[in-house]
Scaffold this motif. Structure first.
Motif, short mmCIF file in Angstrom:
data_model
loop_
_atom_site.label_atom_id
_atom_site.label_comp_id
_atom_site.label_asym_id
_atom_site.label_seq_id
_atom_site.Cartn_x
_atom_site.Cartn_y
_atom_site.Cartn_z
N SER A 59 0.41 -1.07 -0.18
CA SER A 59 -0.41 -0.22 -0.12
C SER A 59 0.41 1.61 -0.41
CB SER A 59 -0.55 0.29 1.27
OG SER A 59 -1.78 -0.92 1.23
N PHE A 60 2.10 1.28 0.32
CA PHE A 60 2.48 2.39 0.87
C PHE A 60 3.66 2.73 -0.29
CE2 PHE A 60 0.30 1.86 4.29
CZ PHE A 60 -1.13 2.52 4.35
N GLU A 61 4.58 3.38 -0.43
CA GLU A 61 6.47 3.99 -0.93
C GLU A 61 7.10 3.88 -0.26
OE1 GLU A 61 6.16 5.40 -4.90
OE2 GLU A 61 8.19 6.22 -4.39
N THR A 62 6.13 4.84 1.19
CA THR A 62 7.36 5.07 2.12
C THR A 62 6.38 4.71 4.02
OG1 THR A 62 7.99 6.96 1.05
CG2 THR A 62 8.18 7.13 3.34
N VAL A 63 7.30 4.38 4.34
CA VAL A 63 6.63 3.90 6.05
C VAL A 63 7.18 5.06 7.03
CG1 VAL A 63 5.59 2.35 7.92
CG2 VAL A 63 5.33 2.14 5.61
N LEU A 64 6.56 6.21 7.89
CA LEU A 64 7.52 6.24 8.76
C LEU A 64 7.71 5.66 10.15
CD1 LEU A 64 6.78 9.70 7.80
CD2 LEU A 64 8.96 9.13 6.62
N PHE A 65 8.22 5.78 11.60
CA PHE A 65 8.35 5.53 12.78
C PHE A 65 9.21 6.04 13.39
CE2 PHE A 65 7.47 2.21 15.38
CZ PHE A 65 6.52 2.02 16.16
N ASN A 66 8.61 6.88 14.48
CA ASN A 66 9.34 7.21 15.10
C ASN A 66 8.78 5.80 16.85
OD1 ASN A 66 10.74 8.47 17.83
ND2 ASN A 66 9.54 10.56 17.14
N PRO A 67 9.72 5.01 16.70
CA PRO A 67 8.63 4.25 18.22
C PRO A 67 9.13 4.06 19.37
CG PRO A 67 11.00 3.23 17.43
CD PRO A 67 10.74 4.63 16.37
N PRO A 68 7.93 4.00 20.26
CA PRO A 68 8.31 4.60 21.59
C PRO A 68 9.76 3.79 22.03
CG PRO A 68 6.23 3.44 20.70
CD PRO A 68 6.75 3.77 19.73
N TYR A 69 10.25 3.99 22.34
CA TYR A 69 12.02 3.69 22.07
C TYR A 69 12.46 3.32 23.80
CZ TYR A 69 13.96 7.93 21.85
OH TYR A 69 14.34 9.35 22.16
N LEU A 70 12.44 4.00 24.17
CA LEU A 70 13.05 3.83 25.65
C LEU A 70 12.94 2.81 26.47
CD1 LEU A 70 12.08 7.80 27.13
CD2 LEU A 70 14.35 7.36 25.57
N PRO A 71 14.17 2.12 26.54
CA PRO A 71 13.48 0.89 27.66
C PRO A 71 13.11 1.43 29.17
CG PRO A 71 16.28 1.11 27.41
CD PRO A 71 15.44 2.23 26.87
N THR A 72 11.96 -0.06 29.54
CA THR A 72 12.03 0.66 31.06
C THR A 72 11.44 -0.36 31.97
OG1 THR A 72 10.44 2.40 29.31
CG2 THR A 72 9.44 1.62 31.41
N ASP A 73 11.55 -0.61 33.23
CA ASP A 73 11.29 -1.00 34.11
C ASP A 73 9.78 -1.64 33.78
OD1 ASP A 73 10.45 -2.12 36.25
OD2 ASP A 73 11.63 -1.46 37.55
N PRO A 74 8.94 -3.08 34.10
CA PRO A 74 7.93 -3.38 33.98
C PRO A 74 6.89 -2.86 34.44
CG PRO A 74 9.78 -5.49 34.02
CD PRO A 74 10.55 -4.05 34.25
N ASP A 75 7.27 -2.70 35.97
CA ASP A 75 6.77 -2.66 36.83
C ASP A 75 6.18 -1.41 36.91
OD1 ASP A 75 7.18 -5.39 38.28
OD2 ASP A 75 8.71 -3.74 39.54
#
Lengths: 66, 190
Positions: free
Chosen positions: B91-107
């Motif tokens: 469907s797309f020629e371009t896909v952009l993604f600025n993901p949630p990326y900070l490593p986080t304590d599961p609690d």
């Protein structure tokens, strides 16, 4: 949403086509209605011009939390 | 609810443009083409710039309903979605993604929408992994992915995931900040 969006969205569960049932339109856009999977029959709402294509389990989780 | 309360709600619930957004926009204005999807659009700021400053036909998506509304208020075409799941093949020629990326304590995780916008799980790559595994499906042949990667997320680890998904990669833009280096990777495949 514009009706042309139908070309690039699909059912998140089985990737099959969606069928639009618009109940409210404005300026060539669908404001309210539903998208129904032509294969599995799952119904996805369109509200305020935004189709909610979350898989049903994620949608239900949220409704339960609300 | 009053307009003011609604606005305050949106400000604490939706990630607002920051350095990472600026870098992704810079790469996208240079390299995006054709029909373009921004996954995890947040406030919609990057998608709006691409929409207004290029010829690309832009679609924006987010998991967060507040973000979806904010992006739609910018005049964008918006879909509420879990990553790429409701987008059709090729469907797309371009896909952009600025993901949630900070490593986080599961609690400490997933307590609200802002947390969801920032947290990449224990590794910081919890959303990058499924994104890379599926993005090839929605890309048109010859299409590209512009993915923002932070050194906090593990640059080499993300490259390995991209390679495992069959992508070639090059740096589109990179900038160093006191606590992290941000890179936008362009991913392509034959």
């Amino acid at each position: 949403m514009k009706e042309s969006l139908l070309d690039i969205v699909c059912c998140p569960l089985d990737k099959e086509d969606l069928e639009l049932d618009a109940t409210e339109r404005e300026d060539g856009e669908v404001i309210a209605g539903t998208l129904t999977c032509t294969e599995c029959g799952e119904v996805y709402p369109i509200e305020d011009g935004i189709p909610n294509l979350l898989p049903p389990d994620m949608r239900e989780e949220e409704e339960a939390a609300a | 609810m009053t307009d003011l309360a609604e606005r305050r709600d949106a400000e604490t619930a939706v990630y607002q443009p920051a350095e990472d957004s600026g870098l992704l926009a810079e790469a996208a204005l240079e390299r995006a083409a054709g029909r373009t999807l921004e996954v995890g659009t947040g406030s919609g700021w990057v998608a709006e710039r691409v929409d207004t400053e290029t010829d690309c036909e832009v679609v924006a998506s987010d998991l967060n309903p507040h973000a979806c509304r904010e992006a739609r208020d910018r005049g964008l075409s918006v879909v509420r979605a879990d990553l790429l799941s409701p987008f059709a093949d090729d469907s797309f020629e371009t896909v952009l993604f600025n993901p949630p990326y900070l490593p986080t304590d599961p609690d400490n995780e997933w307590s609200d929408w802002m947390e969801a916008a920032l947290s990449g799980g224990e590794t910081g790559r919890e959303l990058i992994e499924p994104f890379l595994a599926d993005v090839g499906r929605v890309l048109q042949p010859g299409g590209r992915v512009l993915l923002l990667v932070s050194s906090l997320t593990g640059y080499e680890e993300v490259l390995a995931l991209a390679e495992a998904a069959g992508f070639d990669h090059e740096k589109a833009v990179e900038e160093s900040f006191p606590f992290e280096t941000l890179t936008v990777l362009e991913l392509t495949r034959e």
